[in-house]
Design a protein around this motif. Structure first.
Motif, PDB file in Angstrom:
ATOM      1  N   GLY A 402       0.793  -1.235   0.000  1.00 14.20           N
ATOM      2  CA  GLY A 402       0.000   0.000   0.000  1.00 14.20           C
ATOM      3  C   GLY A 402       0.813   1.267   0.000  1.00 14.20           C
ATOM      4  N   ARG A 403       2.131   1.176   0.117  1.00 14.16           N
ATOM      5  CA  ARG A 403       2.969   2.358  -0.022  1.00 14.16           C
ATOM      6  C   ARG A 403       3.603   2.367  -1.412  1.00 14.16           C
ATOM      7  N   LYS A 404       3.929   3.537  -1.936  1.00 11.42           N
ATOM      8  CA  LYS A 404       4.579   3.629  -3.236  1.00 11.42           C
ATOM      9  C   LYS A 404       5.863   2.795  -3.223  1.00 11.42           C
ATOM     10  N   GLY A 405       6.065   1.993  -4.264  1.00 10.88           N
ATOM     11  CA  GLY A 405       7.267   1.183  -4.356  1.00 10.88           C
ATOM     12  C   GLY A 405       7.213  -0.103  -3.570  1.00 10.88           C
ATOM     13  N   THR A 406       6.018  -0.469  -3.108  1.00 13.18           N
ATOM     14  CA  THR A 406       5.861  -1.716  -2.349  1.00 13.18           C
ATOM     15  C   THR A 406       4.700  -2.510  -2.928  1.00 13.18           C
ATOM     16  N   GLY A 407       4.561  -3.746  -2.479  1.00  9.90           N
ATOM     17  CA  GLY A 407       3.389  -4.514  -2.854  1.00  9.90           C
ATOM     18  C   GLY A 407       3.678  -5.974  -3.101  1.00  9.90           C
ATOM     19  N   ILE A 408       2.595  -6.703  -3.288  1.00  6.46           N
ATOM     20  CA  ILE A 408       2.627  -8.130  -3.602  1.00  6.46           C
ATOM     21  C   ILE A 408       2.039  -8.279  -4.998  1.00  6.46           C
ATOM     22  N   SER A 409       2.806  -8.857  -5.907  1.00  5.91           N
ATOM     23  CA  SER A 409       2.432  -8.794  -7.322  1.00  5.91           C
ATOM     24  C   SER A 409       2.557 -10.145  -8.012  1.00  5.91           C
ATOM     25  N   PRO A 410       1.459 -10.900  -8.133  1.00  7.81           N
ATOM     26  CA  PRO A 410       1.485 -12.085  -8.997  1.00  7.81           C
ATOM     27  C   PRO A 410       1.586 -11.657 -10.456  1.00  7.81           C
ATOM     28  N   VAL A 411       2.321 -12.408 -11.245  1.00  5.18           N
ATOM     29  CA  VAL A 411       2.410 -12.129 -12.679  1.00  5.18           C
ATOM     30  C   VAL A 411       1.470 -13.094 -13.385  1.00  5.18           C
ATOM     31  N   ARG A 412       0.342 -12.568 -13.861  1.00 10.43           N
ATOM     32  CA  ARG A 412      -0.686 -13.416 -14.458  1.00 10.43           C
ATOM     33  C   ARG A 412      -0.261 -13.874 -15.840  1.00 10.43           C
ATOM     34  N   GLY A 413      -0.855 -14.980 -16.282  1.00 10.12           N
ATOM     35  CA  GLY A 413      -0.470 -15.580 -17.544  1.00 10.12           C
ATOM     36  C   GLY A 413      -1.232 -15.023 -18.724  1.00 10.12           C
ATOM     37  N   HIS A 414      -2.385 -15.582 -19.050  1.00 12.80           N
ATOM     38  CA  HIS A 414      -3.102 -15.232 -20.264  1.00 12.80           C
ATOM     39  C   HIS A 414      -3.567 -13.776 -20.226  1.00 12.80           C
ATOM     40  N   SER A 415      -3.716 -13.198 -21.415  1.00 11.14           N
ATOM     41  CA  SER A 415      -3.877 -11.749 -21.562  1.00 11.14           C
ATOM     42  C   SER A 415      -5.083 -11.161 -20.852  1.00 11.14           C
ATOM     43  N   ASN A 416      -6.174 -11.908 -20.733  1.00 11.84           N
ATOM     44  CA  ASN A 416      -7.360 -11.342 -20.060  1.00 11.84           C
ATOM     45  C   ASN A 416      -7.905 -12.277 -18.999  1.00 11.84           C
ATOM     46  N   SER A 535     -11.859  -5.103 -25.085  1.00  8.82           N
ATOM     47  CA  SER A 535     -11.021  -4.629 -23.976  1.00  8.82           C
ATOM     48  C   SER A 535     -10.615  -5.791 -23.101  1.00  8.82           C
ATOM     49  N   MET A 536      -9.547  -5.565 -22.342  1.00  7.88           N
ATOM     50  CA  MET A 536      -9.059  -6.566 -21.413  1.00  7.88           C
ATOM     51  C   MET A 536      -8.385  -5.892 -20.227  1.00  7.88           C
ATOM     52  N   GLU A 537      -8.118  -6.673 -19.202  1.00  2.00           N
ATOM     53  CA  GLU A 537      -7.489  -6.167 -17.983  1.00  2.00           C
ATOM     54  C   GLU A 537      -6.108  -6.782 -17.840  1.00  2.00           C
ATOM     55  N   ASP A 538      -5.084  -5.946 -17.593  1.00  2.00           N
ATOM     56  CA  ASP A 538      -3.739  -6.486 -17.428  1.00  2.00           C
ATOM     57  C   ASP A 538      -3.488  -6.891 -15.981  1.00  2.00           C
ATOM     58  N   THR A 539      -2.316  -7.415 -15.729  1.00  2.00           N
ATOM     59  CA  THR A 539      -1.989  -7.928 -14.396  1.00  2.00           C
ATOM     60  C   THR A 539      -1.906  -6.831 -13.343  1.00  2.00           C
ATOM     61  N   MET A 540      -1.840  -5.563 -13.779  1.00  2.00           N
ATOM     62  CA  MET A 540      -1.788  -4.429 -12.854  1.00  2.00           C
ATOM     63  C   MET A 540      -3.158  -3.762 -12.699  1.00  2.00           C
ATOM     64  N   SER A 541      -4.230  -4.454 -13.104  1.00  2.00           N
ATOM     65  CA  SER A 541      -5.613  -3.975 -12.946  1.00  2.00           C
ATOM     66  C   SER A 541      -5.924  -2.740 -13.775  1.00  2.00           C
ATOM     67  N   HIS A 542      -5.271  -2.592 -14.926  1.00  2.00           N
ATOM     68  CA  HIS A 542      -5.583  -1.520 -15.867  1.00  2.00           C
ATOM     69  C   HIS A 542      -6.379  -2.098 -17.035  1.00  2.00           C
ATOM     70  N   ILE A 543      -7.392  -1.346 -17.479  1.00  2.00           N
ATOM     71  CA  ILE A 543      -8.269  -1.787 -18.561  1.00  2.00           C
ATOM     72  C   ILE A 543      -7.818  -1.109 -19.848  1.00  2.00           C
TER      73      ILE A 543
END
Length: 767
Positions: A402-416, A535-543
């Motif tokens: 929750g702070r800038k430069g921190t976090g837990i980030s799974p790298v998702r596979g398929h594009s959507n 449209s699709m959603e990337d692993t960083m929750s951007h559409i």
């Protein structure tokens, strides 16, 4: 399995010099050569150059390969080797039409390799399986939909299963989820069930979000990045650009993985004139530790012990006590369990000496802002829940969420794959709000929870499923227990596969079976209302929006959205609020429905559709808004130090890790070379030279693998060549999907039923 490494074995942070290795950087000229080898195989159309130039940029096609984020300010070439291969593969000029199938019965095609099936080219016309001739034959679309509607209407809704791969856009996916619920079921398994469902289920319990908490901006501000079980070089190569930038500004990168993957060791940017002309490259991982499969729990417990010991020595300087006290619960019980963990057991399960774990912990404690990255090496274990819980523990200890430069980030596979779940493709009522469906469409959605992939397969084996509709994908090939599942698929009254190319799942047709050609991401999608974007959603929750530019492979090829809408229209009773034809004509109308159904995530969807880099739909954990049962983030006390469901017992039991090569994407095999591992054959079992000697095996010897899980069913894989490779003791590796049959359907992660492909107990039998 021996407790210690055999005499003369390599250290777990060094390359074994007696095994194959790719000694060049990931990327660079090797990446360009890999793309070039795909061109003659795929025989792409002339529009390929334009599509590649605009790939992952506003107004262009969004890559159909991985789900890595699209930057708001893209590079000149915003694609990687994987993305180029996926694009060229879809732009194939060859055609698998009715004439092709007239020459090749299904029984013959079953003997073909997965690679060869897809090189037959794009599907161009609707096909129906004819059991008398054992061939797919051409059929009119009207007959297709009339038959599907008749079959679905005749069954109890709970007997139908609607599977979705991660390919279809948000528009088709939303209609698919709506169709299922309007029909009366929530049997909506998805490709996430095979890979990151451990995240969707367990991360939601721990920090109140089913997806990662990072955005691209965080990688510009972190001081350290810790990788667990993720192979960036093969699975998400565009991520290497961010890692290169981070490493060059001094960010410290630490990797834990059973294999030494080149993408996390060294990278040369193919888009950099300097890197290409001068042969420059960047070291990615400062430290790289070869942890034993399932040993991440032990590593994380050891790192937590180091943090606690440092806090004991200097109270108030290491832990973020304010964060822990105000934002979390379960800390004291977790601390007690970690303190009780014995270092000898930690070293045994992790395969790493204490000094290495202390070294990694020192880097973590010296970093003000840290990010945790993980892949399926963490999620595809019986105790994957604990892998993920321990990772969250480590990062919560110092407030690294929750702070800038921190976090837990799974790298998702398929594009959507992430986006489909966001708009309702999932087996739970929570995946699509029933009150909104009642308000918008006047339907009463089912309250019975549906079937995920494993549960659907169990129901199929028990005869409780009559129809399997597949919106893309190659589910039969991706599943565990493959031979049993192929037989069960053929017993189904109805199978429908919506696809761009032929794959092995299509060769297990049910009693009534259709193979339906759909548009790919690169194809122009022109409907009654004009050209359409998806449209699709990337692993960083951007559409992000995607617009195809290639001529479709044939006039009978329909969009996924149109196919789903037509199936719904012929199956459901008339309802003036279910405007399937209007929605098909204009996808803006579907996006308006998505915004009305999920207003917190998609408000102003159409207005924001073409924002550079996509629009961010938000993540409550970034704001310390924990959507958990207590309103706080949860610490998780470890109950074991291994993620393996069945720890190896006996000298002859090894742990198998399944792999993907850099020349494949999921079950799609572009070629037989695994350049980044220095290998050229897929029918292999990888093992360290020391273990070869211990088990009296010879290089190139033919062996079989037998699953050591006792479930009353024999799971074997034969005809594998022994190949020396740099692996920890007690570890074997081999390729997915060829070795899926070794995994019992019942051997999966406890909470999500994700198959435990990264920790399978097996025995080696000499041929």
């Amino acid at each position: 399995m021996p407790d210690d490494r055999p005499d003369g074995a390599y250290a777990p942070d060094q390359q074994n010099p007696d095994t194959p290795v790719y000694d060049r950087p990931t990327g660079g000229w090797g990446s360009l050569e890999g793309i070039t080898r795909t061109i003659p195989a795929a025989r792409p159309s002339a529009v390929a150059a334009k599509i590649l130039k605009d790939l992952n940029k506003p107004g262009g096609v969004m890559c159909s390969s991985c789900a890595w984020a699209k930057p708001a300010k893209p590079n000149t070439f915003e694609f990687c080797e994987n993305g180029a291969k996926a694009t060229l593969w879809e732009l194939d000029r060859r055609r698998a039409d009715a004439a092709f199938f007239a020459d090749h019965p299904v029984s013959e095609l079953r003997s073909w390799h997965d690679h060869d099936l897809e090189t037959t080219g794009r599907l161009t016309e609707p096909l129906r399986y004819d059991p008398e001739t054992d061939r797919y034959v051409a059929v009119e679309w009207d007959e297709v939909f009339a038959t599907i509607g008749q079959e679905l209407r005749a069954m109890d809704p709970q007997e139908a299963v609607f599977y979705a791969s991660g390919h279809a856009g948000l528009e088709a996916s939303y209609l698919y989820a709506l169709f299922a619920r309007a029909m009366g079921h929530q049997n909506l398994p998805q490709s996430s069930n095979m890979c990151h469902e451990t995240t969707s289920v367990n991360l939601l319990n721990y920090i109140g979000t089913p997806v990662g908490t990072c955005t691209l901006e965080d990688f510009d501000h972190c001081d350290a990045i810790f990788f667990f079980g993720q192979n960036t070089g093969s699975n998400s190569p565009r991520f290497l650009h961010n890692l290169q930038d981070a490493a060059e500004r001094g960010c410290r990168i630490v990797t834990f993985n059973p294999l030494r993957e080149r993408g996390l060791i060294e990278f040369a940017n193919p888009a950099s004139v300097k890197d290409m002309a001068l042969g420059n490259s960047t070291e990615i991982s400062e430290k790289y530790y070869q942890v034993r499969p399932g040993g991440d729990v032990a590593v994380l417990a050891g790192m937590m012990k180091c943090v606690l010991e440092a806090e004991d020595a200097a109270p108030g300087t290491v832990l973020d006590r304010d964060f822990i006290d105000t934002q979390t619960d379960g800390f004291d019980d977790t601390v007690a369990a970690v303190r009780a963990a014995d270092w000898a057991e930690i070293e045994h399960h992790s395969g790493l000496p204490r000094a290495m774990i202390e070294e990694a912990a020192g880097i973590y404690m010296s970093s003000e802002r840290a990010i945790g990255i993980y892949g399926m090496g963490l999620t595809q274990h019986v105790n994957g829940w604990l892998n993920l819980g321990m990772l969250c523990n480590l990062f919560l200890m110092r407030g690294n969420v929750g702070r800038k430069g921190t976090g837990i980030s799974p790298v998702r596979g398929h594009s959507n794959v992430q986006g489909q779940r966001t708009v309702g493709v999932g087996e739970k009522s929570a995946h699509m709000p029933g009150d909104k469906l009642a308000e918008l469409f006047g339907i009463t959605p089912p309250d019975q929870e549906g079937l995920n992939a494993v549960h659907a397969c169990e129901a199929m084996l028990e005869g409780r499923v009559k129809a399997m509709i597949s919106l893309g994908g190659n589910l039969v090939r991706a599943l565990p227990d493959r031979e049993r599942m192929e037989r069960a698929w053929s017993d189904l009254p109805l199978t429908v596969n919506i696809a761009t190319k032929l794959n092995r799942s299509h060769l297990a047709p049910g009693k009534t079976a259709f193979l339906l050609p759909c548009l790919g991401r690169t194809d122009e999608d022109v409907q009654e209302g004009g050209p359409q974007a998806v449209s699709m959603e990337d692993t960083m929750s951007h559409i992000v929006a995607s617009i195809g530019h290639a001529q479709p492979p044939g006039p009978q090829v329909m969009s996924e959205t149109a196919i789903v809408a037509r199936m719904a229209e012929v199956t459901l009773d008339p309802n003036p609020r279910l405007k399937w034809r209007e929605w098909t004509a204009n996808y803006d109308l579907i996006r308006e429905l998505i915004a009305q159904t999920f207003p917190d995530d998609f408000s102003g969807f159409n207005e924001r559709l073409f924002e550079p880099g996509g629009f961010y739909r938000g993540n409550p954990a970034r704001e310390w808004n924990w959507k958990t049962d207590t309103g706080r983030a949860h610490f998780t006390a470890p109950t074991t130090l291994s993620a393996l469901g069945l720890p190896p017992e006996g000298e002859d039991v090894m742990t198998l890790v399944t792999l993907r090569s850099n020349d494949q994407f999921n079950t799609t095999i572009y070629g037989f070379s695994d350049r980044l591992r220095g290998l050229s054959d897929r029918e292999v079992v990888l093992i360290s030279p020391q273990e070869m000697e211990r088990l009296e095996l010879a290089e190139g010897q033919e062996v079989s693998l037998v699953c050591a899980v006792e479930d009353g069913i024999e799971h074997t894989a034969a005809g594998l060549k022994v190949t020396a490779y740099d692996l920890p003791p007690g570890t074997l590796a081999g390729y997915y999907p060829e070795l899926n049959g070794l995994v019992p359907l019942s051997y999966h992660e406890k909470n999500s039923q994700t198959p435990a492909y990264k920790g399978v107990p097996v025995r080696i039998l000499a041929a």
